[in-house]
Design an enzyme around this catalytic site. Structure first.
Site, PDB file in Angstrom:
ATOM      1  N   ASN A  21      22.912 -86.704  25.274  1.00  0.00           N
ATOM      2  CA  ASN A  21      23.889 -88.227  25.315  1.00  0.00           C
ATOM      3  C   ASN A  21      23.089 -89.309  24.750  1.00  0.00           C
ATOM      4  O   ASN A  21      21.789 -89.063  24.678  1.00  0.00           O
ATOM      5  CB  ASN A  21      24.363 -88.249  26.840  1.00  0.00           C
ATOM      6  CG  ASN A  21      23.237 -88.254  27.823  1.00  0.00           C
ATOM      7  OD1 ASN A  21      22.385 -89.373  27.593  1.00  0.00           O
ATOM      8  ND2 ASN A  21      23.102 -87.556  28.721  1.00  0.00           N
ATOM      9  N   GLY A  52      24.579 -78.995  31.041  1.00  0.00           N
ATOM     10  CA  GLY A  52      24.693 -78.008  29.918  1.00  0.00           C
ATOM     11  C   GLY A  52      23.464 -77.669  29.319  1.00  0.00           C
ATOM     12  O   GLY A  52      22.508 -77.488  29.776  1.00  0.00           O
ATOM     13  N   ASP A 109      21.588 -79.536  27.454  1.00  0.00           N
ATOM     14  CA  ASP A 109      20.789 -80.725  27.621  1.00  0.00           C
ATOM     15  C   ASP A 109      19.950 -80.399  28.756  1.00  0.00           C
ATOM     16  O   ASP A 109      18.523 -80.278  28.911  1.00  0.00           O
ATOM     17  CB  ASP A 109      21.419 -81.805  27.937  1.00  0.00           C
ATOM     18  CG  ASP A 109      20.627 -83.274  27.566  1.00  0.00           C
ATOM     19  OD1 ASP A 109      21.122 -84.493  27.813  1.00  0.00           O
ATOM     20  OD2 ASP A 109      19.664 -83.157  27.271  1.00  0.00           O
ATOM     21  N   VAL A 127      31.285 -80.295  27.625  1.00  0.00           N
ATOM     22  CA  VAL A 127      31.544 -81.398  28.541  1.00  0.00           C
ATOM     23  C   VAL A 127      32.275 -82.442  27.672  1.00  0.00           C
ATOM     24  O   VAL A 127      33.061 -83.140  28.156  1.00  0.00           O
ATOM     25  CB  VAL A 127      30.144 -82.096  28.939  1.00  0.00           C
ATOM     26  CG1 VAL A 127      30.540 -83.529  29.598  1.00  0.00           C
ATOM     27  CG2 VAL A 127      29.515 -81.308  30.108  1.00  0.00           C
ATOM     28  N   TYR A 128      31.874 -82.491  26.259  1.00  0.00           N
ATOM     29  CA  TYR A 128      32.626 -83.487  25.491  1.00  0.00           C
ATOM     30  C   TYR A 128      33.719 -83.005  24.847  1.00  0.00           C
ATOM     31  O   TYR A 128      34.380 -83.830  24.032  1.00  0.00           O
ATOM     32  CB  TYR A 128      31.500 -83.997  24.299  1.00  0.00           C
ATOM     33  CG  TYR A 128      30.389 -85.086  24.780  1.00  0.00           C
ATOM     34  CD1 TYR A 128      30.369 -85.495  26.256  1.00  0.00           C
ATOM     35  CD2 TYR A 128      29.529 -85.390  23.890  1.00  0.00           C
ATOM     36  CE1 TYR A 128      29.395 -86.148  26.509  1.00  0.00           C
ATOM     37  CE2 TYR A 128      28.679 -86.388  24.363  1.00  0.00           C
ATOM     38  CZ  TYR A 128      28.681 -86.895  25.627  1.00  0.00           C
ATOM     39  OH  TYR A 128      27.696 -87.668  26.049  1.00  0.00           O
TER      40      TYR A 128
HETATM   41  N1  APR Z   1      22.094 -72.242  25.144  1.00  0.00           N
HETATM   42  C1  APR Z   1      22.886 -72.539  24.076  1.00  0.00           C
HETATM   43  N2  APR Z   1      23.967 -73.183  24.291  1.00  0.00           N
HETATM   44  C2  APR Z   1      24.287 -73.646  25.440  1.00  0.00           C
HETATM   45  C3  APR Z   1      23.532 -73.421  26.454  1.00  0.00           C
HETATM   46  C4  APR Z   1      22.325 -72.943  26.306  1.00  0.00           C
HETATM   47  N3  APR Z   1      21.235 -72.469  27.311  1.00  0.00           N
HETATM   48  N4  APR Z   1      24.244 -74.008  27.827  1.00  0.00           N
HETATM   49  C5  APR Z   1      25.226 -74.349  27.288  1.00  0.00           C
HETATM   50  N5  APR Z   1      25.571 -74.381  26.128  1.00  0.00           N
HETATM   51  C6  APR Z   1      26.682 -74.547  25.147  1.00  0.00           C
HETATM   52  C7  APR Z   1      28.030 -74.836  25.991  1.00  0.00           C
HETATM   53  O1  APR Z   1      28.519 -73.585  26.318  1.00  0.00           O
HETATM   54  C8  APR Z   1      28.689 -75.585  24.679  1.00  0.00           C
HETATM   55  O2  APR Z   1      29.318 -74.641  23.988  1.00  0.00           O
HETATM   56  O3  APR Z   1      26.267 -75.710  24.488  1.00  0.00           O
HETATM   57  C9  APR Z   1      27.557 -76.218  23.882  1.00  0.00           C
HETATM   58  C10 APR Z   1      27.369 -77.835  24.264  1.00  0.00           C
HETATM   59  O4  APR Z   1      28.308 -77.986  25.533  1.00  0.00           O
HETATM   60  P1  APR Z   1      27.535 -79.226  26.238  1.00  0.00           P
HETATM   61  O5  APR Z   1      26.083 -78.829  26.696  1.00  0.00           O
HETATM   62  O6  APR Z   1      28.282 -79.451  27.453  1.00  0.00           O
HETATM   63  O7  APR Z   1      27.346 -80.429  25.530  1.00  0.00           O
HETATM   64  P2  APR Z   1      28.280 -81.413  24.976  1.00  0.00           P
HETATM   65  O8  APR Z   1      29.736 -80.839  24.946  1.00  0.00           O
HETATM   66  O9  APR Z   1      27.831 -81.957  23.501  1.00  0.00           O
HETATM   67  O10 APR Z   1      28.361 -82.847  26.274  1.00  0.00           O
HETATM   68  C11 APR Z   1      27.199 -83.428  26.087  1.00  0.00           C
HETATM   69  O11 APR Z   1      26.624 -83.000  28.376  1.00  0.00           O
HETATM   70  O12 APR Z   1      24.958 -81.910  29.270  1.00  0.00           O
HETATM   71  C12 APR Z   1      25.622 -83.265  28.945  1.00  0.00           C
HETATM   72  O13 APR Z   1      23.734 -84.887  28.815  1.00  0.00           O
HETATM   73  C13 APR Z   1      24.661 -83.954  28.300  1.00  0.00           C
HETATM   74  O14 APR Z   1      26.124 -85.743  28.446  1.00  0.00           O
HETATM   75  C14 APR Z   1      25.750 -84.979  27.578  1.00  0.00           C
HETATM   76  C15 APR Z   1      26.987 -84.094  27.250  1.00  0.00           C
END
Ligand code: APR
Length: 180
Positions: free
Chosen positions: A31, A39, A41, A127-128
């Site tokens: 983010n 997630g 991150d 999340v997004y």
């Molecule tokens: N390895 C690979 N992919 C993963 C993992 C992992 N260990 N954990 C989660 N994912 C995948 C999720 O299933 C999704 O398909 O990463 C993809 C992105 O999802 P998010 O992590 O929720 O990220 P995003 O949708 O870009 O939202 C970003 O979420 O975690 C917070 O700090 C982050 O505020 C930011 C927001």
């Protein structure tokens, strides 16, 4: 839309935990604060250890659509490229352009770091709430544009739905005459 055999030789789709990949650079779906979250991150920060957050603090954040690079610390990957994807609203607020930009920005930093292998999560599709199909199309388009500069480009999906979407998009389409 098959991307052709030459693309699929460099671009790989896997369903795996990106924090466990032994690639030169892993991309983090961050983010704008770069101070961690849930997630992928959260998973990357947990696996990389506290030094990652310390390094991120010094970066002063990152605008949506851009990326920043840090060492990988305890990760197998040498680098973490923190890329900030857009929050999905309705597709009419620049989301496609911002998502494309965050993939392109990550590749610029990976090239500067002389990374030869890079793994991406499905940025913005958690999340997004970015629609998976459209996000995958944009991601693969940018990966295809860079498949000559890297030995390996990994679309590291975590859920089966994303993996199936990527695999379908990457498969050679019978109509295009690509070999099976
Ligand atoms: N390895 C690979 N992919 C993963 C993992 C992992 N260990 N954990 C989660 N994912 C995948 C999720 O299933 C999704 O398909 O990463 C993809 C992105 O999802 P998010 O992590 O929720 O990220 P995003 O949708 O870009 O939202 C970003 O979420 O975690 C917070 O700090 C982050 O505020 C930011 C927001």
């Amino acid at each position: 839309m098959g991307l052709g055999a030459e693309a699929s030789s460099v671009i790989k789709v896997i369903q795996y935990d990106i924090t466990d990949l032994d690639v030169d650079a892993v991309v983090n779906a961050a983010n704008t604060t770069l101070l961690g979250g849930g997630g992928v991150d959260g998973a990357i920060h947990r696996a990389a250890g506290p030094e990652l957050l310390e390094a991120c603090r010094k970066l002063g954040g990152c605008p949506t659509g851009e990326a920043r690079i840090t060492p990988g610390f305890r990760l197998k990957a040498r680098w973490v490229i923190h890329s900030v994807g857009p929050v999905w609203r309705d597709g009419a607020h620049g989301e496609p352009q911002l998502l494309e930009s965050c993939y392109r920005s990550a590749f610029v930093l990976a090239k500067e770091a002389k990374a030869r292998s890079i793994a991406f999560p499905c940025i913005s599709t958690g999340v997004y709430r970015y629609p998976r199909q459209e996000a995958a199309r944009i991601a693969l388009k940018v990966m295809y544009d860079h498949n000559g500069n890297f030995r390996s480009i990994v679309a590291c999906c975590f859920d089966a739905e994303n993996a199936a979407i990527y695999r379908k998009l990457l498969a050679p389409s019978p109509l295009s005459g690509d070999d099976a």
